[in-house]
Design a protein around this motif. Structure first.
Motif, PDB file in Angstrom:
ATOM      1  N   ALA A  17       0.841  -1.206   0.000  1.00 32.56           N
ATOM      2  CA  ALA A  17       0.000   0.000   0.000  1.00 32.56           C
ATOM      3  C   ALA A  17       0.867   1.244   0.000  1.00 32.56           C
ATOM      4  N   GLN A  18       0.629   2.132  -0.949  1.00 32.77           N
ATOM      5  CA  GLN A  18       1.409   3.358  -1.074  1.00 32.77           C
ATOM      6  C   GLN A  18       0.707   4.577  -0.478  1.00 32.77           C
ATOM      7  N   TYR A 147       9.652   1.445   1.935  1.00 34.69           N
ATOM      8  CA  TYR A 147       8.870   0.811   0.864  1.00 34.69           C
ATOM      9  C   TYR A 147       7.753   1.705   0.337  1.00 34.69           C
ATOM     10  N   ILE A 148       7.577   2.880   0.900  1.00 32.50           N
ATOM     11  CA  ILE A 148       6.621   3.847   0.360  1.00 32.50           C
ATOM     12  C   ILE A 148       7.391   4.799  -0.552  1.00 32.50           C
ATOM     13  N   ALA A 149       6.947   4.886  -1.801  1.00 38.92           N
ATOM     14  CA  ALA A 149       7.771   5.476  -2.858  1.00 38.92           C
ATOM     15  C   ALA A 149       7.690   6.995  -2.956  1.00 38.92           C
ATOM     16  N   HIS A 150       6.723   7.624  -2.312  1.00 42.61           N
ATOM     17  CA  HIS A 150       6.599   9.079  -2.457  1.00 42.61           C
ATOM     18  C   HIS A 150       7.130   9.794  -1.220  1.00 42.61           C
ATOM     19  N   ASP A 151       7.469  11.059  -1.385  1.00 42.03           N
ATOM     20  CA  ASP A 151       7.864  11.888  -0.253  1.00 42.03           C
ATOM     21  C   ASP A 151       6.631  12.253   0.564  1.00 42.03           C
ATOM     22  N   ALA A 152       6.828  12.404   1.858  1.00 43.99           N
ATOM     23  CA  ALA A 152       5.707  12.710   2.740  1.00 43.99           C
ATOM     24  C   ALA A 152       5.078  14.050   2.378  1.00 43.99           C
ATOM     25  N   ASP A 153       3.742  14.083   2.368  1.00 43.79           N
ATOM     26  CA  ASP A 153       3.015  15.321   2.093  1.00 43.79           C
ATOM     27  C   ASP A 153       2.046  15.594   3.238  1.00 43.79           C
ATOM     28  N   ALA A 154       1.158  16.551   3.031  1.00 46.88           N
ATOM     29  CA  ALA A 154       0.233  16.942   4.094  1.00 46.88           C
ATOM     30  C   ALA A 154      -0.699  15.800   4.489  1.00 46.88           C
ATOM     31  N   ASP A 156       0.069  12.571   4.430  1.00 47.25           N
ATOM     32  CA  ASP A 156       0.857  11.663   5.272  1.00 47.25           C
ATOM     33  C   ASP A 156       1.038  12.229   6.679  1.00 47.25           C
ATOM     34  N   GLU A 157       1.232  13.528   6.788  1.00 45.93           N
ATOM     35  CA  GLU A 157       1.449  14.123   8.105  1.00 45.93           C
ATOM     36  C   GLU A 157       0.237  13.929   9.013  1.00 45.93           C
ATOM     37  N   GLN A 158      -0.923  13.778   8.414  1.00 46.82           N
ATOM     38  CA  GLN A 158      -2.116  13.502   9.205  1.00 46.82           C
ATOM     39  C   GLN A 158      -2.332  12.003   9.385  1.00 46.82           C
ATOM     40  N   ARG A 159      -2.170  11.228   8.318  1.00 49.26           N
ATOM     41  CA  ARG A 159      -2.595   9.831   8.334  1.00 49.26           C
ATOM     42  C   ARG A 159      -1.521   8.853   8.800  1.00 49.26           C
ATOM     43  N   TYR A 160      -0.240   9.266   8.771  1.00 54.53           N
ATOM     44  CA  TYR A 160       0.818   8.417   9.321  1.00 54.53           C
ATOM     45  C   TYR A 160       1.024   8.777  10.799  1.00 54.53           C
ATOM     46  N   GLN A 161      -0.115   8.922  11.476  1.00 55.85           N
ATOM     47  CA  GLN A 161      -0.148   9.292  12.891  1.00 55.85           C
ATOM     48  C   GLN A 161      -1.479   8.776  13.425  1.00 55.85           C
ATOM     49  N   THR A 162      -1.478   8.118  14.562  1.00 53.05           N
ATOM     50  CA  THR A 162      -2.741   7.656  15.124  1.00 53.05           C
ATOM     51  C   THR A 162      -3.538   8.843  15.650  1.00 53.05           C
ATOM     52  N   VAL A 163      -4.854   8.665  15.761  1.00 51.06           N
ATOM     53  CA  VAL A 163      -5.694   9.769  16.243  1.00 51.06           C
ATOM     54  C   VAL A 163      -5.478  10.022  17.728  1.00 51.06           C
ATOM     55  N   TYR A 324      -5.143  -8.554  -0.327  1.00 50.01           N
ATOM     56  CA  TYR A 324      -5.068  -7.617   0.787  1.00 50.01           C
ATOM     57  C   TYR A 324      -3.922  -6.630   0.542  1.00 50.01           C
ATOM     58  N   ARG A 325      -4.006  -5.467   1.173  1.00 50.64           N
ATOM     59  CA  ARG A 325      -2.974  -4.440   1.078  1.00 50.64           C
ATOM     60  C   ARG A 325      -1.992  -4.613   2.235  1.00 50.64           C
ATOM     61  N   PHE A 326      -0.695  -4.544   1.953  1.00 47.73           N
ATOM     62  CA  PHE A 326       0.332  -4.891   2.926  1.00 47.73           C
ATOM     63  C   PHE A 326       1.046  -3.668   3.481  1.00 47.73           C
ATOM     64  N   PHE A 327       1.624  -3.861   4.660  1.00 45.82           N
ATOM     65  CA  PHE A 327       2.539  -2.964   5.353  1.00 45.82           C
ATOM     66  C   PHE A 327       1.823  -1.746   5.955  1.00 45.82           C
ATOM     67  N   SER A 328       2.520  -0.643   6.132  1.00 46.46           N
ATOM     68  CA  SER A 328       2.061   0.427   7.022  1.00 46.46           C
ATOM     69  C   SER A 328       0.685   0.985   6.679  1.00 46.46           C
ATOM     70  N   TYR A 329       0.420   1.235   5.402  1.00 50.13           N
ATOM     71  CA  TYR A 329      -0.865   1.777   4.990  1.00 50.13           C
ATOM     72  C   TYR A 329      -1.825   0.671   4.545  1.00 50.13           C
ATOM     73  N   GLY A 330      -1.499  -0.548   4.874  1.00 52.77           N
ATOM     74  CA  GLY A 330      -2.286  -1.673   4.391  1.00 52.77           C
ATOM     75  C   GLY A 330      -3.394  -2.102   5.337  1.00 52.77           C
ATOM     76  N   ASP A 331      -3.867  -3.318   5.116  1.00 57.88           N
ATOM     77  CA  ASP A 331      -4.963  -3.894   5.882  1.00 57.88           C
ATOM     78  C   ASP A 331      -4.436  -4.524   7.169  1.00 57.88           C
ATOM     79  N   ALA A 332      -5.341  -5.125   7.939  1.00 59.12           N
ATOM     80  CA  ALA A 332      -5.009  -5.587   9.276  1.00 59.12           C
ATOM     81  C   ALA A 332      -5.426  -7.038   9.481  1.00 59.12           C
ATOM     82  N   MET A 333      -4.943  -7.602  10.593  1.00 61.12           N
ATOM     83  CA  MET A 333      -5.302  -8.939  11.037  1.00 61.12           C
ATOM     84  C   MET A 333      -5.726  -8.873  12.490  1.00 61.12           C
TER      85      MET A 333
END
Length: 339
Positions: A17-18, A147-154, A156-163, A324-333
């Protein structure tokens, strides 16, 4: 005895998942119940937990820990803060064409200078001119996984952080927690599920592959954790009432199990280098919410120890087949401990 090759698998690159989904809780959930596998939506977790169960979250907050800069000689440098030591000092990875010398200075983000101190194993000690957290927040970049190919943007700054992120100090997100949004947390509370928190500052070492075929030769990276007395009390009350302790993510798992090494869960803080492989006797955690992990990783070994090696192999094969989508932005178990 398992070896490194036992934890390898082929993952089609397009399943990494990218980007996050538009809604946090819209991801999929593979419910692993022994040998039975159930394809569900992540929001179904409300019905898979019982009143009186305890969800234990890692409330670490990801730092904008990546910097680009230059040495006094003009040579380019990339810095990744690994750990904040105090208000002015950090341990960091420093990538440069030539190793920086103690006493030399590096200008970061064309905004401020740090002084290089002594080596600390693979890391350098860097001395900041003023408050570390202020400078990191103002001038750093979010360090997305390799493994995420893009540079962090706005986004990511919100979503690569838990609420519920609270305590700054991580350089990688506790990714199982990324699936929880506030409406889902509210539904869980209404069902009678209880919450508790630990802090484990996830280090960049979480992405480092195991390189030795003999797992006993692997040196585990260390991470700092805090186990609050309130969480210990909540775990004890949950167990006494017949409820289940559910770790949200492998980082919460490592904190809980690290604080249980004396036999019973104890409050406190410290470094953990706990390396969980099949054969480990779990002391505290009953169920685990987790994302899908990299081949040959310590985290894949951890979930195999928890739910069973054959069960995890089958679950991963199923997840790949079902896209299923894998890794940080992916799905869960959702896993249950195999005794």
């Amino acid at each position: 005895m398992y070896s490194l090759s036992d934890f390898d698998f082929h993952l089609p690159p397009e399943l990494i998942a990218q980007m996050p989904l538009a809604q946090r809780s819209a991801s999929r959930l593979l419910h692993v119940d022994g040998v039975a596998l159930y394809d569900r939506a992540f929001a179904d977790i409300v019905d898979l937990l019982s009143p009186g169960d305890l969800l234990v979250f890692n409330d670490t907050r990801v730092l904008k820990a990546r910097f680009f800069g230059a040495k006094e000689t003009g040579g380019k440098v990339e810095v990744l803060v690994e750990r904040v030591l105090d208000g002015r000092n950090v341990h960091a990875q420093v990538r440069a064409s030539k190793t920086p010398q103690p006493g030399s200075r590096i200008r970061l983000a064309d905004a401020f200078e740090v002084t290089v101190g002594e080596r600390a194993g693979e890391f350098f000690t860097l001395h900041f001119p003023s408050d570390v957290f202020d400078l990191i927040e103002a001038h750093g970049r979010l360090p997305l996984p390799p493994y995420i190919a893009h540079d962090a943007d706005a986004i990511d700054e919100q979503r690569y952080q838990t609420v519920y992120a609270k305590e700054p100090g991580a350089v990688a997100a506790p990714t199982a927690g990324l699936h929880f949004d506030q409406p889902l947390l509210d539904r869980l509370r209404e069902r009678g599920v209880n919450f508790a928190y630990v802090t484990l500052h996830v280090g960049a070492g979480t992405f480092q592959p195991v390189r030795s075929e003999n797992l006993a030769e692997h040196k585990m990276h260390t991470e700092w954790y805090t186990m609050p007395a309130a969480t210990v009390d909540a775990v004890r009350a949950t167990k006494a009432a017949g409820g289940r302790v559910v770790a949200v993510g492998t980082t919460s798992m490592r904190a809980l199990e690290s604080a249980s090494q004396g036999g019973a869960l104890q409050p406190g803080s410290g470094d953990t280098a706990l390396f969980i492989t099949p054969g480990y006797a779990f002391r505290t955690v009953d169920r685990l919410v987790t994302n899908f992990h990299l081949p040959k990783s310590t985290l894949l070994m951890l979930v195999s120890a928890f739910a069973g090696y054959a069960e995890i192999r089958a679950a991963y094969a199923h997840a790949i087949e079902r896209r299923y989508r894998f890794f940080s932005y992916g799905d869960a178990m959702l896993l249950t401990r195999k005794d």
